[in-house]
Every structure is written in structure tokens, then in C-alpha cells.
Design an enzyme around this catalytic site. Structure first.
Site, PDB file in Angstrom:
ATOM      1  N   ILE A 101       0.885  -1.161   0.000  1.00 50.36           N
ATOM      2  CA  ILE A 101       0.000   0.000   0.000  1.00 50.36           C
ATOM      3  C   ILE A 101       0.927   1.216   0.000  1.00 50.36           C
ATOM      4  O   ILE A 101       1.907   1.254   0.743  1.00 50.36           O
ATOM      5  CB  ILE A 101      -0.940  -0.005   1.233  1.00 50.36           C
ATOM      6  CG1 ILE A 101      -1.872   1.207   1.245  1.00 50.36           C
ATOM      7  CG2 ILE A 101      -0.193  -0.101   2.542  1.00 50.36           C
ATOM      8  CD1 ILE A 101      -2.954   1.144   2.354  1.00 50.36           C
ATOM      9  N   SER A 102       0.651   2.171  -0.872  1.00 54.60           N
ATOM     10  CA  SER A 102       1.516   3.358  -0.970  1.00 54.60           C
ATOM     11  C   SER A 102       1.436   4.172   0.305  1.00 54.60           C
ATOM     12  O   SER A 102       0.433   4.156   1.015  1.00 54.60           O
ATOM     13  CB  SER A 102       1.070   4.236  -2.141  1.00 54.60           C
ATOM     14  OG  SER A 102       0.999   3.488  -3.326  1.00 54.60           O
TER      15      SER A 102
END
Ligand code: SAH
Length: 258
Positions: A101-102
């Protein structure tokens, strides 16, 4: 058993527009009746998110719409419960299948860039295409900034994970698709904005073709020497204009499905 309250972001007037419809109505941002709910994982998530938003603002994010959206989406719901206590730190986290997940600051940065598209400045963000759904977090943030979000994931198990993660949020304007994002998604084109969460060596022609005039593409891309940089491409009646911004670190853009 923990109750999973529905995300109160079912937006009025956000019914799906037929794909390919030319209208680019302005989204009435800020008028959306969304109240963050403090839930689960042993933390008051609204307060922790508010602190995250303060840090994003201190780090240079200025768009009130983006800050509001980042404050509303419960990031801890998109990561493994064992990682819940890190969900509001500015860090990328594993989501399975070797993907991540960024981190919040890059999600906010890229969303802010999308809002700088010429069409967005005049009429709001219409349809947005996201390449790399991952766990679905960024798609949820985008759903608060754009009229429709089309998001593509090439790894089936992640596509399914995103569907499960997003279900309780009941976001009627997010369209999850399983497929190779390198081909874009022609049925939803033209897009006000295209955002890639995975970095390749060049921008696929399909993305440029599917971008609306006045639209903006934001993507990580390898430049000479292999360094990954954030790329912004604006499409006007005269053609494409490219700007290379800061270095970034994204997972690789891969072709085909898995
Ligand atoms: N948007 C996510 C980031 C996920 S990481 C977030 O909210 O944090 C990037 C994702 O891009 C991975 O899940 C990876 O599988 C996916 N990806 C890589 N190449 C792709 C392609 N060609 N088409 C679609 N998805 C791709």
C-alpha cells in the site's frame, strides 16, 4: 466479533454514469456529508487520522479536498490487522503478493497533482483511471475527489482483496476491474486523469490515448540510469506536455495478469 460499520460515504447523486458518456459535471466537493467514524483496532482512528493529515499539511499538501479525503478514509481497514498500529504512519506496508500500500504522503501528493489537471480546475475531476488497485486504499481516496473511479489490478487475489476491503465502504462510484492496466480501460475513456501506482520504463500509448484533452496523467517512471521519477503528462489540443518531478519508489508495472 468486531462490527464493521458501513462507511458513511455513499454519496448523493453519485450514480454510475454510462461508461463513455461525455459529460464532465463538476463534483460538489466539500458538500458531501461524510463523518469519520472511530472504529476498532484499539485506536481512535479519527484522531490518529487527523494527526496524519496535520503532518501531510506540514509536509506541503495544500489542497483542502485532498486533506479532507485523507482524513476520511480509514487506512487501517486496508492493511492486515497486525499492521493496524502502523496504518497512519507515513510508510508503505505489505498487502500480500509482494505488493505494498503506498504511503499516505505519496497518495496525497499524486491526488493533489491530479486535481491540477486543466479539466479538474474548470469542471472537477470526472472519470479517473487508476492502474494498480492493490488493496483499494487509493481508490477509496480518489472516490472522494472524482466523479467516477475505474481501477485496474493485474493480480487476481489483490483484486479480490480490494473488493472485500471496499465492500463495507459502499462507494458507488468505484469500479474495480481485473486486468492488465498497461492496456488502460477503453470503455471508460476519455479520462480526466490517469494515475499509476506501479512504475514502468515508459508510458503505455494506451494511457495517452485514453486521456481527455485537458486531462492529466501522473505515474512513476524509470528515467535514464534506472531512477524512478514521478512523471506528469498534460494533454492539450496541441499534444502532450511532460514534466519530471521528484524521485519515487513504486513496485514495478508488469504486463499481463497473474
Ligand atoms: N493503489 C494501491 C497501491 C498498490 S501497489 C494503494 O492504494 O496503495 C501497485 C499495484 O499495481 C500492485 O497491486 C500491482 O499488482 C499492480 N500492478 C502492477 N502492474 C500492473 C498492471 N499492468 N495492471 C494493473 N495493476 C498492476
Amino acid at each position: 466479533m468486531q462490527r464493521r460499520p458501513g462507511f458513511p460515504a455513499k454519496l448523493p447523486g453519485s450514480a454510475t454514469t454510462p461508461a463513455g458518456a461525455p459529460s464532465q459535471r463538476s463534483a460538489v466537493l466539500g458538500a458531501r456529508p461524510i463523518a469519520a467514524m472511530a472504529v476498532g483496532v484499539g485506536l481512535d482512528s479519527a484522531a490518529v487520522r487527523a494527526r496524519m493529515v496535520q503532518k501531510l499539511a506540514a509536509g506541503g499538501v495544500t489542497s483542502p479536498q485532498v486533506l479532507q479525503a485523507m482524513g476520511q478514509v480509514e487506512r487501517h481497514r486496508f492493511v492486515d490487522s497486525a499492521l493496524g498500529n502502523q496504518a497512519y504512519e507515513d510508510t508503505s506496508l505489505p498487502i500480500g503478493m509482494g505488493q505494498t500500500i503506498s504511503k499516505p504522503s505519496i497518495v496525497a501528493r499524486m491526488c493533489e497533482l491530479l486535481l491540477g489537471a486543466e479539466v479538474a480546475r474548470t469542471a472537477g475531476l470526472g472519470r479517473v483511471l487508476e492502474i494498480g488497485t492493490g488493496c483499494g486504499y487509493q481508490a477509496a481516496v480518489l472516490s472522494l475527489l472524482a466523479r467516477e473511479v475505474y481501477t485496474l489490478e493485474r493480480v487476481r487475489s489483490l483484486h479480490e482483496k480490494a473488493r472485500d476491503n471496499l465492500r463495507p465502504f459502499r462507494l458507488a462510484n468505484v469500479h474495480l476491474m481485473f486486468g492488465d492496466g498497461m492496456l488502460g480501460y477503453p470503455s471508460g475513456a476519455p479520462y480526466s486523469a490517469i494515475i499509476a501506482a506501479a512504475g514502468g520504463d515508459s508510458v503505455p500509448q494506451a494511457w495517452c490515448d485514453q486521456l481527455a484533452v485537458g486531462g492529466r496523467l501522473v505515474a512513476p517512471m524509470a528515467v535514464a540510469g534506472g531512477q524512478q521519477m514521478l512523471l506528469v503528462i498534460d494533454k492539450s489540443a496541441h499534444g502532450l506536455k511532460q514534466n519530471v518531478l521528484e524521485p519515487v519508489h513504486f513496485v514495478p508495472l508488469k504486463s499481463g495478469i497473474a
